[in-house]
Scaffold this motif. Structure first.
Motif, PDB file in Angstrom:
ATOM      1  N   PHE A   1      44.571  46.205   7.107  1.00  0.00           N
ATOM      2  CA  PHE A   1      44.118  46.664   8.464  1.00  0.00           C
ATOM      3  C   PHE A   1      43.228  45.267   8.754  1.00  0.00           C
ATOM      4  O   PHE A   1      43.141  45.091  10.113  1.00  0.00           O
ATOM      5  N   LEU A   2      42.263  44.915   8.079  1.00  0.00           N
ATOM      6  CA  LEU A   2      41.185  43.729   8.401  1.00  0.00           C
ATOM      7  C   LEU A   2      41.976  42.700   8.997  1.00  0.00           C
ATOM      8  O   LEU A   2      41.501  42.264   9.985  1.00  0.00           O
ATOM      9  N   GLU A   3      43.128  42.420   8.596  1.00  0.00           N
ATOM     10  CA  GLU A   3      43.843  41.274   9.170  1.00  0.00           C
ATOM     11  C   GLU A   3      44.340  41.599  10.603  1.00  0.00           C
ATOM     12  O   GLU A   3      44.350  40.515  11.303  1.00  0.00           O
ATOM     13  N   SER A   4      45.004  42.790  10.716  1.00  0.00           N
ATOM     14  CA  SER A   4      45.175  43.216  12.067  1.00  0.00           C
ATOM     15  C   SER A   4      44.371  42.987  13.139  1.00  0.00           C
ATOM     16  O   SER A   4      44.429  42.598  14.285  1.00  0.00           O
ATOM     17  N   ALA A   5      43.060  43.659  12.570  1.00  0.00           N
ATOM     18  CA  ALA A   5      41.917  43.472  13.409  1.00  0.00           C
ATOM     19  C   ALA A   5      41.648  42.177  13.831  1.00  0.00           C
ATOM     20  O   ALA A   5      41.257  41.839  14.896  1.00  0.00           O
ATOM     21  N   MET A   6      41.738  41.289  12.899  1.00  0.00           N
ATOM     22  CA  MET A   6      41.416  39.726  12.843  1.00  0.00           C
ATOM     23  C   MET A   6      42.371  38.938  13.977  1.00  0.00           C
ATOM     24  O   MET A   6      41.669  38.398  14.895  1.00  0.00           O
ATOM     25  N   ILE A   7      43.697  39.409  13.922  1.00  0.00           N
ATOM     26  CA  ILE A   7      44.651  38.949  14.951  1.00  0.00           C
ATOM     27  C   ILE A   7      44.406  39.431  16.164  1.00  0.00           C
ATOM     28  O   ILE A   7      44.543  38.736  17.390  1.00  0.00           O
ATOM     29  N   LEU A   8      44.170  40.674  16.339  1.00  0.00           N
ATOM     30  CA  LEU A   8      43.747  41.368  17.679  1.00  0.00           C
ATOM     31  C   LEU A   8      42.517  40.566  18.016  1.00  0.00           C
ATOM     32  O   LEU A   8      42.563  40.293  19.392  1.00  0.00           O
ATOM     33  N   SER A   9      41.545  40.385  17.435  1.00  0.00           N
ATOM     34  CA  SER A   9      40.331  39.652  17.870  1.00  0.00           C
ATOM     35  C   SER A   9      40.579  38.426  18.500  1.00  0.00           C
ATOM     36  O   SER A   9      40.022  38.005  19.432  1.00  0.00           O
TER      37      SER A   9
ATOM     38  N   PHE B   1      49.906  45.149  13.522  1.00  0.00           N
ATOM     39  CA  PHE B   1      50.574  43.836  13.508  1.00  0.00           C
ATOM     40  C   PHE B   1      51.148  43.286  12.167  1.00  0.00           C
ATOM     41  O   PHE B   1      51.941  42.563  11.785  1.00  0.00           O
ATOM     42  N   VAL B   2      50.193  43.365  11.366  1.00  0.00           N
ATOM     43  CA  VAL B   2      49.974  42.873   9.992  1.00  0.00           C
ATOM     44  C   VAL B   2      51.460  43.403   9.229  1.00  0.00           C
ATOM     45  O   VAL B   2      51.701  42.561   8.200  1.00  0.00           O
ATOM     46  N   ALA B   3      51.760  44.702   9.425  1.00  0.00           N
ATOM     47  CA  ALA B   3      53.180  45.088   8.752  1.00  0.00           C
ATOM     48  C   ALA B   3      53.989  44.123   8.909  1.00  0.00           C
ATOM     49  O   ALA B   3      54.769  43.832   7.993  1.00  0.00           O
ATOM     50  N   PHE B   4      54.275  43.494   9.962  1.00  0.00           N
ATOM     51  CA  PHE B   4      55.370  42.403  10.173  1.00  0.00           C
ATOM     52  C   PHE B   4      55.324  41.127   9.527  1.00  0.00           C
ATOM     53  O   PHE B   4      56.091  40.538   8.947  1.00  0.00           O
ATOM     54  N   TYR B   5      53.992  40.835   9.551  1.00  0.00           N
ATOM     55  CA  TYR B   5      53.404  39.729   8.830  1.00  0.00           C
ATOM     56  C   TYR B   5      53.803  39.757   7.119  1.00  0.00           C
ATOM     57  O   TYR B   5      54.444  38.911   6.638  1.00  0.00           O
ATOM     58  N   ALA B   6      53.663  40.950   6.717  1.00  0.00           N
ATOM     59  CA  ALA B   6      53.802  41.429   5.256  1.00  0.00           C
ATOM     60  C   ALA B   6      55.267  41.499   5.117  1.00  0.00           C
ATOM     61  O   ALA B   6      55.859  40.831   4.149  1.00  0.00           O
ATOM     62  N   VAL B   7      55.833  41.840   6.045  1.00  0.00           N
ATOM     63  CA  VAL B   7      57.375  41.845   6.090  1.00  0.00           C
ATOM     64  C   VAL B   7      58.089  40.371   5.716  1.00  0.00           C
ATOM     65  O   VAL B   7      58.970  40.272   4.919  1.00  0.00           O
ATOM     66  N   GLY B   8      57.708  39.563   6.484  1.00  0.00           N
ATOM     67  CA  GLY B   8      58.155  38.216   6.653  1.00  0.00           C
ATOM     68  C   GLY B   8      57.434  37.631   5.207  1.00  0.00           C
ATOM     69  O   GLY B   8      58.692  36.952   4.509  1.00  0.00           O
TER      70      GLY B   8
ATOM     71  N   GLY C   1      51.261  50.297   9.940  1.00  0.00           N
ATOM     72  CA  GLY C   1      50.660  49.062   9.358  1.00  0.00           C
ATOM     73  C   GLY C   1      50.338  49.443   7.630  1.00  0.00           C
ATOM     74  O   GLY C   1      50.621  48.862   6.922  1.00  0.00           O
ATOM     75  N   GLU C   2      49.480  50.840   7.689  1.00  0.00           N
ATOM     76  CA  GLU C   2      49.164  51.236   6.452  1.00  0.00           C
ATOM     77  C   GLU C   2      50.006  51.683   5.500  1.00  0.00           C
ATOM     78  O   GLU C   2      50.096  51.341   4.534  1.00  0.00           O
ATOM     79  N   ILE C   3      51.344  52.005   6.272  1.00  0.00           N
ATOM     80  CA  ILE C   3      52.420  52.840   5.524  1.00  0.00           C
ATOM     81  C   ILE C   3      53.011  51.419   4.880  1.00  0.00           C
ATOM     82  O   ILE C   3      53.385  51.670   3.639  1.00  0.00           O
ATOM     83  N   ILE C   4      53.424  50.470   5.572  1.00  0.00           N
ATOM     84  CA  ILE C   4      53.904  49.371   5.107  1.00  0.00           C
ATOM     85  C   ILE C   4      53.179  48.607   3.892  1.00  0.00           C
ATOM     86  O   ILE C   4      53.601  48.500   2.567  1.00  0.00           O
ATOM     87  N   ARG C   5      51.722  48.752   3.934  1.00  0.00           N
ATOM     88  CA  ARG C   5      51.127  48.255   2.941  1.00  0.00           C
ATOM     89  C   ARG C   5      51.172  49.068   1.708  1.00  0.00           C
ATOM     90  O   ARG C   5      51.242  48.799   0.423  1.00  0.00           O
ATOM     91  N   LEU C   6      51.052  50.460   1.968  1.00  0.00           N
ATOM     92  CA  LEU C   6      51.181  51.280   0.696  1.00  0.00           C
ATOM     93  C   LEU C   6      52.293  51.341   0.089  1.00  0.00           C
ATOM     94  O   LEU C   6      52.535  51.509  -1.086  1.00  0.00           O
TER      95      LEU C   6
END
Lengths: 421, 264
Positions: free
Chosen positions: A324-332, A142-149, A202-207
Motif C-alpha cells: 500500500f505504501l507504494e500506492s500512497a507514494m504514487i498518490l502523493s 493503483f499499485v495492483a495494476f503495477y503488480a499485474v504488469g 490493492g491488498e487483495i492482489i498483493r495477497l
C-alpha cells in the motif's frame, strides 16, 4: 506582538508537557533523580522559534501574499511571461532536452539508476493522474495494476521466454482489462468509499501474489528477469543501464504525449466534467459508467507498462514491492505535483523519488525530513506544485473581435446578438 | 419535418418518495415551438417533475414520451445521458457548471453526445477526429455568441458573474441540440434588466433552433409575458393548466399563491 505572546504561550505549554520526559530522569539503580534543566530551555526556545516562524508564514499565506518558498504572484507572473516568450521557451526546452539526453554520460551509474526509478514513477504518476487528477476517482489501490504488469512480464518470460518488447504491449492490454474488471464493481462509488474499496483491491492482489505459490512463487518472488534487448543485441553492465534509461525515457515521452492528447480531447473533457459535477455531467449526455471505466482502464494500462519496466530494471520482483505504501507514494506524487497537471506530476515524481536519495546525508533523520517537507508543501501549496491550467483557445482575430464587438458585456447582449441573428 | 404530435407527452406522472407522494398524476404535453411554464408554490413538486422527466428519478407510474430527432421514445427508466441524447436538455435551479473548466469547454461538454471520437481518436488524432473537434469548437463558439459570452471563452466558469453563469448553462444545454429545453428557474437572482435580456434570449433561441421550452419560474412577469401555456402545481397535483391570462384569474391558483383570505 500578539504573535509573540501566542508563541510564548505555546512554548510554555510544550515545556510543561515535555517536562516529565525531557527533564526528569530517574536512575532506578542508584535511586537518584537527575534534573536536566538545560533540556527544558532547549524545548522552550525551539518551540518558541518554530511556532513564531509558523505563525508568521501562516499569516502571510492568509494575507493572500503567497510569498513562501516559491515566488510572489508578481514573480510568478513575470516567470510566466518569460515562458510564454516563444524564443526563450524553445531554448529552455531545447536545453532541458539536451540535458535529459546526455544525462547518463554526465553522471555516475548510481545517479542514472535513481533517475530510472524516478522515470518509472513519472509513468505511474501520469497514469494515476488520469484516474485521480482528471476523472476525480480516488484510487488507493493503483499499485495492483503495477503488480499485474510486473508479474505479467516475469511469468510470461519464465514460462514462455517472451522478451521485454513482446510483453510490453501485452501487459498494457492486460492492465486495461484488469482495470475494467476491477472498475465494474466500484462504479457506483465515489470519494471516500471508492478509496476504501480500491485500497482493498490493492491488498487483495498483493495477497494473491503472496499466497498463490504455485503460480507466482509466493513471497520468494521471481528472479533473473531479463533486461530489455535491442533487436537481440546484448550490452555490458554499464551499457545495459544506459539503454534502460533511454527505454524508460522514451516510454515517459510516449506517456506524456498520449496523456496530453487525451486531456484535451473529447474523452478528457468528459473526465473532467465527471470530476466537477457528476449529475450535471450525466444531464449533458455523458455516459458515466463508460467514462469512469475508460479512466480506470487507461490508468491501469500505464501502471501495467510501468510494472513491466520495473521488473526489467530490477530483474527481481516479489510481492513486497507492491504494498500500500507504494500506492500512497504514487498518490502523493499526483497530489503534491498538482492534480491534473502533467508538468506538476513530473516535478512531483522527481522531487518525491529523488529527494529521499539526496537526503541520505541526514542519515537516520532522512524520512523525518522527507515527511516534514511533504507536510509543509501541503500546508503552503495545497493545490500542488503546479496548478492545472486549462488550454486557452486562440480564435481568429477577425472572429473574436467581431464577437467582442457584438457582445461587449452582458448589458449589450440582447441588442448585439439581435442585430447579428 | 414538422411533427404533428406533442414534443413531450407526460401522462399521469406519479412520483412517490416512500410514503410521500411528491407528484400525483400530473399530465402535460408540449407542442413543437411552444413555451410552457410550470409554476406553483415552493415544494409543489416542480423540480421533482423535472427530475422525473430528465431521468434523474424513475417515476413510480405514468408515461413520459418524447418525440424528437425523428423518433418517439418512452423515457421511463432511461438514464439521464440517454434522455439527453434523445433530444432533451436542462439547466439547474442551483447552477451546476463545471467550475474549473473554461467557458468554451463547458459548452463543448454539451457536444459530447453528438460527437463520436474514441480513445484511439484522441490519441492518434486522425483527420475525422480533428474535424469533429473543430466543428465542436465552432458550434460551441457560435452558441456562446448567441448568449453573449464570447469575450469570456477562456475564463474558467467559476470566475463568471452570476448572470453570465446562467447564460452559460443555457448555452451548454443548447450544445446538445435539444428539441425540448427545460429551464429550472432561469431568472432566479436576476435583476429586472437581466430578466428582460433573458426573456429576449429565450425567444431568440426558440426562433432559431425550433425549440420547445418548459420552464419553472417564480417571476410572474416573466411567466406571463413569455409562456404560451401555464401549468400550476400545488402539493404535487395539477390545479390549473391554460393560457397565462386564464390562469391568473383562476381562483384556485390565486388561493394557492395568496392563501385563504384572497378568496373572500
Amino acid at each position: 506582538m500578539q504573535g509573540l505572546k501566542k508563541s510564548l504561550l505555546t512554548a510554555v505549554w510544550f515545556m510543561f508537557l515535555t517536562f516529565p520526559i525531557m527533564v526528569i530522569r530517574v536512575n532506578t539503580i542508584e535511586k537518584t533523580i537527575v534534573w536536566r534543566w538545560e533540556n527544558l530551555a532547549l524545548v522552550g526556545i525551539s518551540v518558541f522559534l518554530l511556532s513564531y516562524v509558523w505563525r508568521f508564514l501562516m499569516s502571510r499565506r492568509e494575507r493572500g501574499n503567497k510569498q513562501n518558498a516559491f515566488a510572489t504572484d508578481d514573480r510568478a507572473q513575470a516567470f510566466r511571461a518569460l515562458i510564454e516568450d516563444r524564443r526563450i521557451r524553445y531554448s529552455l526546452i531545447a536545453a532541458f532536452a539536451i540535458f535529459v539526453g546526455v544525462f547518463p554520460f554526465l553522471f555516475s551509474m548510481y545517479q542514472v539508476n535513481i533517475m530510472i526509478s524516478a522515470l518509472i514513477y513519472i509513468m505511474l504518476g501520469l497514469g494515476l493522474n488520469i484516474v485521480v487528477g482528471l476523472a476525480g476517482l480516488l484510487d488507493l489501490g493503483f499499485v495492483a495494476f503495477y503488480a499485474v504488469g510486473a508479474y505479467a512480464y516475469a511469468l510470461l518470460n519464465l514460462h514462455f521466454g517472451l522478451g521485454f518488447w513482446a510483453v510490453l504491449p501485452m501487459a498494457a492490454v492486460l492492465g486495461a482489462f484488469v482495470g475494467i474488471l476491477l472498475g465494474f464493481p466500484v462504479l457506483r462509488l465515489r470519494g471516500d468509499y471508492l478509496a476504501i474499496v480500491t485500497l482493498g483491491f490493492g491488498e487483495i492482489i498483493r495477497l494473491v501474489l503472496e499466497n498463490w505459490g504455485t503460480f507466482t512463487r509466493g513471497p520468494s518472488g521471481i528472479s533473473n528477469i531479463p533486461r530489455p534487448d535491442l533487436f537481440g543485441l546484448e550490452f555490458g553492465l554499464q551499457g545495459r543501464i544506459i539503454y534502460m534509461y533511454y527505454v524508460v525515457l522514451a516510454l515517459v515521452l510516449f506517456t506524456i504525449a498520449v496523456v496530453t492528447r487525451l486531456k484535451y480531447s473529447r474523452i478528457g473533457r468528459a473526465w473532467m466534467a465527471l470530476r466537477e459535477d457528476e449529475i450535471a455531467c450525466q444531464a449533458m449526455g455523458i455516459d458515466k459508467t463508460q467514462t469512469k471505466l475508460m479512466a480506470f482502464s487507461l490508468g491501469a494500462t500505464w501502471a501495467a507498462m510501468a510494472g513491466v519496466v520495473f521488473a526489467a530494471k530490477t530483474s527481481f520482483i516479489n510481492p513486497a514491492s507492491f504494498t500500500f505504501l507504494e500506492s500512497a507514494m504514487i498518490l502523493s506524487i499526483v497530489v503534491l505535483g498538482g492534480m491534473g497537471s502533467t508538468v506538476g506530476v513530473i516535478l512531483g515524481a522527481l522531487i518525491l523519488i529523488l529527494l529521499p536519495e539526496y537526503l541520505r546525508a541526514f542519515a537516520e533523520y532522512r524520512m523525518i525530513v522527507f515527511g516534514a517537507i511533504m507536510v509543509l508543501f501541503m500546508v503552503f501549496r495545497p493545490q500542488g506544485l503546479i496548478r492545472d491550467r486549462r488550454l486557452k483557445r486562440r480564435f481568429h482575430p477577425a472572429e473574436s473581435s467581431k464577437g467582442a464587438e457584438a457582445v461587449p458585456t452582458g448589458e449589450g447582449m440582447a441588442r448585439g446578438a439581435g442585430s447579428h441573428g | 419535418m414538422a411533427e404533428a404530435g406533442p414534443v413531450l407527452d407526460v401522462r399521469n406522472l406519479t412520483m412517490d418518495f416512500g410514503g410521500l407522494r411528491a407528484i400525483d398524476s400530473v399530465s402535460l404535453d408540449i407542442m413543437p415551438g411552444e413555451i410552457v411554464a410550470l409554476i406553483g408554490p415552493n415544494g409543489a413538486g416542480k423540480t421533482t417533475f423535472f427530475n422525473c422527466v430528465t431521468g434523474l428519478y424513475t417515476p413510480t407510474s405514468g408515461e413520459i414520451l418524447l418525440s424528437a430527432r425523428g423518433q418517439r421514445k418512452r423515457l421511463n427508466g432511461l438514464k439521464p445521458n440517454h434522455i439527453t441524447a434523445l433530444g432533451m436538455a436542462r439547466t439547474f435551479q442551483n447552477i451546476r457548471l463545471f467550475p474549473h473548466m473554461t467557458v468554451l469547454e463547458n459548452v463543448m461538454i454539451g457536444r459530447h453526445c453528438r460527437t463520436r471520437s474514441s480513445i484511439f481518436g484522441a490519441i492518434f488524432r486522425p483527420p475525422a477526429t480533428r474535424q469533429e473537434e473543430a466543428e465542436s469548437i465552432e458550434i460551441s463558439y457560435g452558441l456562446l455568441k448567441e448568449v453573449g459570452l464570447t469575450a469570456l471563452v477562456d475564463e474558467t466558469a467559476n470566475n463568471l458573474p452570476y448572470g453570465a453563469q446562467r447564460r452559460l448553462e443555457i448555452a451548454r444545454a443548447m450544445a446538445t441540440e435539444p428539441a425540448l429545453l427545460l429551464l429550472d428557474e432561469p431568472a432566479a437572482g436576476m435583476n429586472p434588466s437581466e430578466t428582460r435580456e433573458l426573456q429576449a434570449l429565450i425567444l431568440r433561441l426558440r426562433e432559431k433552433h425550433d425549440l420547445s421550452i418548459l420552464l419553472i419560474e417564480h417571476d410572474m412577469k416573466l411567466v406571463m409575458s413569455l409562456s404560451d401555456r401555464v401549468c400550476v402545481l400545488e402539493y404535487g397535483t395539477q390545479i390549473a393548466q391554460s393560457t397565462p391570462e386564464e390562469v391568473s384569474r383562476d381562483p384556485r391558483v390565486i388561493k394557492a399563491y395568496l392563501g385563504e383570505e384572497a378568496d373572500a
